[in-house]
Write a protein that holds these residues in place. Structure first.
Motif, mmCIF file in Angstrom:
data_model
loop_
_atom_site.group_PDB
_atom_site.id
_atom_site.type_symbol
_atom_site.label_atom_id
_atom_site.label_comp_id
_atom_site.label_asym_id
_atom_site.label_seq_id
_atom_site.Cartn_x
_atom_site.Cartn_y
_atom_site.Cartn_z
ATOM 1 N N ALA A 115 0.822 -1.222 0.000
ATOM 2 C CA ALA A 115 0.000 0.000 0.000
ATOM 3 C C ALA A 115 0.853 1.268 0.000
ATOM 4 O O ALA A 115 0.302 2.369 -0.058
ATOM 5 N N THR A 120 -1.759 6.386 -2.135
ATOM 6 C CA THR A 120 -2.129 6.312 -0.725
ATOM 7 C C THR A 120 -1.797 7.620 -0.020
ATOM 8 O O THR A 120 -2.578 8.105 0.821
ATOM 9 N N SER A 124 -4.532 10.201 1.635
ATOM 10 C CA SER A 124 -4.399 10.361 3.086
ATOM 11 C C SER A 124 -4.320 11.843 3.457
ATOM 12 O O SER A 124 -4.882 12.260 4.477
ATOM 13 N N TRP A 157 -10.273 6.681 1.269
ATOM 14 C CA TRP A 157 -9.105 6.493 2.123
ATOM 15 C C TRP A 157 -9.018 5.061 2.664
ATOM 16 O O TRP A 157 -7.929 4.479 2.760
ATOM 17 N N ILE A 160 -8.557 2.247 -0.728
ATOM 18 C CA ILE A 160 -7.348 2.177 -1.559
ATOM 19 C C ILE A 160 -6.246 1.300 -0.952
ATOM 20 O O ILE A 160 -5.696 0.436 -1.656
ATOM 21 N N PRO A 161 -5.903 1.421 0.342
ATOM 22 C CA PRO A 161 -4.900 0.488 0.887
ATOM 23 C C PRO A 161 -5.337 -0.975 0.802
ATOM 24 O O PRO A 161 -4.519 -1.859 0.521
ATOM 25 N N VAL A 466 -6.239 2.406 -8.341
ATOM 26 C CA VAL A 466 -5.202 1.495 -7.854
ATOM 27 C C VAL A 466 -4.535 0.767 -9.017
ATOM 28 O O VAL A 466 -3.308 0.660 -9.080
#
Length: 486
Positions: A115, A120, A124, A157, A160-161, A466
């Motif tokens: 990630a 990211t 964030s 938020w 995505i990770p 992504v």
């Protein structure tokens, strides 16, 4: 133990504990039916399904990502049939996947390092800005902030990770397109049912409770399918038309898959047309322009420009097809003196004056439905934004809007750069080009409607982002595999 010696289902029943559990479960269900009737029974079935889903996600967290994509399509429409806060199931599912990964981490190392990405980082920072908006002195409702910030920043938020860690292979990308295509076609079929046969009783109730104000214009239904509204339906279908049209254009070696892509693209454009959403035409318009840029071919660029000019002339300077209500409504999008456009511009002029002394905006959730619900007495709650970007501007100010647009263009630019200069594999290049063009189209359509942060467009955008960023890694793996095979 020999397989034929394993206890069968009937032998297991002989076990006193198993029999006791089944009897107890039967008693509980029977009592629920007696006390609460069909509602209790449905609740019991729902509980069993929920437990099954939790168990499956704890065993395989990737299933949570697939469920998230599916749920994104149905979550708003479900509220018309079962009036619950279905939107919060997205929050719950995202948290559940994180919890599942946390416990799985005791037995297996979770590759959180995957990630680590500029994507990211930028999302964030945006989430951090939205958190700081809680302290905005202009903000008048913490509840409005909570509900509004989810679509504006939180889902992005959190998603995505997870996607970087769980949904990052070429096989996942292919699965994503298949699921998206099937759900999009279902959306068109539901939309066609409304268009040809009218709405069902639950949808009629939704229209009667206020939906008709924006969805029945001049006695004509604006089709919304099982989406939140006609604007989301039209833009989402146009999005599918662009993405799957590009996939169909470049797919060479699999006729069945190519036929599937063609069918989804045609269904998408048909759904966009019947939605009666004028702003949705921006999706194929800018998506097509983006494809011409990515191809880096002067001849194709000239031909595309001629086609685009032809489409513009058809809508803006002819009356061909004026008898068709859908074409007639689309045509108003090209009229610079269209009354609703004048109202939008006037509202933006008012907002400009109001926000001139408020660089951080009026607070997240100050506008739109959340503003009307939590702070109905305020200026922002009673000034229509109509646009995703105008809403971001009003809620987070010039500072927030500037960063947000820079973030989106950075993401889009990364996808375009990879397609134009980094990727070697032709099919992967076509897939990422489709996602990049689709994002460009949605970004354009979001000026006219608040589509970007709504489901299902939101989750489709996050998955696409992504894969735009990890595509060079997939490409290197494919090139390495090809060399080893030869």
């Amino acid at each position: 133990m020999h397989p034929f010696e394993k206890p069968s289902g009937s032998n297991r029943l002989a076990n006193a504990y198993s029999l006791l559990f089944i009897l107890l479960l039967t008693f509980v269900i029977s009592m629920l039916l007696v006390k609460t009737g069909i509602i209790g029974f449905v609740g019991c079935i729902g509980l069993i399904i929920t437990v099954g889903i939790v168990y499956a996600i704890f065993n395989n967290p990737k299933l949570g990502i697939l469920l998230l994509i599916v749920l994104g399509f149905f979550v708003t429409g479900l509220a018309r049939y079962v009036p619950l806060a279905w939107g919060l199931t997205i929050d719950g599912l995202l948290i559940l996947i994180y919890v599942a990964l946390f416990f799985k981490g005791f037995a297996h190392k979770i590759p959180w390092d995957k990630a680590k990405s500029p994507l990211t980082l930028v999302v964030s920072i945006w989430m951090g800005y939205i958190l700081l908006e809680m302290g905005n002195p202009e903000a008048q409702s913490k509840e409005a902030w909570f509900y509004a910030m989810r679509g504006v920043a939180l889902y992005q938020w959190l998603s995505i990770p997870l996607l970087f860690v769980l949904f990052n292979k070429e096989k996942d990308l292919n699965t994503f397109f298949i699921i998206w295509g099937i759900l999009s076609v279902l959306g068109t079929l539901k939309g066609f049912q409304q268009f040809a046969f009218g709405v069902d009783p639950f949808e009629k109730r939704w229209l009667d409770q206020g939906g008709a104000e924006t969805h029945i214009l001049f006695g004509k239904l604006r089709v919304f399918s099982f989406y939140s509204d006609a604007g989301q339906f039209g833009a989402s279908q146009g999005h599918a038309g662009v993405v799957f049209g590009i996939l169909a254009l470049f797919k060479k070696d699999n006729f069945k898959l190519k036929a599937f892509f063609i069918f989804v693209a045609l269904a998408g454009f048909f759904g966009m047309l019947i939605s009666g959403t004028r702003g949705a035409i921006a999706v194929p318009a800018l998506g097509g322009i983006m494809l011409l840029i990515l191809k880096k071919n002067l001849k194709v660029l000239i031909l595309g420009a001629i086609l685009g000019i032809g489409v513009y002339i058809f809508f803006a300077h002819t009356t061909i097809g004026q008898g068709n209500a859908e074409i007639r409504r689309m045509r108003t999008a090209f009229d610079p003196n269209e009354p609703s456009l004048m109202v939008r511009l006037e509202n933006q002029k008012k907002l400009k004056g109001y926000l001139a002394s408020r660089p951080f905006g009026g607070g997240v959730g100050a506008t739109g439905n959340w503003g009307q619900r939590f702070t109905p007495h305020t200026f922002l709650a009673n000034t229509a934004t109509d646009s995703w970007y105008v809403m971001i501007w009003a809620d987070t100010g010039q500072v927030g809007l500037t960063y947000y647009l820079l973030m989106l263009f950075f993401i889009l630019g990364t996808g375009a750069y990879h397609v134009m200069y980094k990727l070697k594999d032709e099919w992967l290049k076509a897939q990422i080009a489709a996602l990049t063009c689709g994002m460009a189209g949605i970004m354009m359509a979001s000026y006219g409607n608040g589509v970007f942060g709504q489901m299902p467009t939101g989750i489709l955008m996050y998955v696409g982002m992504v894969f735009m960023f990890i595509s060079p890694k997939i490409d290197r793996w494919k090139q390495k595999t090809t060399i080893q095979l030869h």
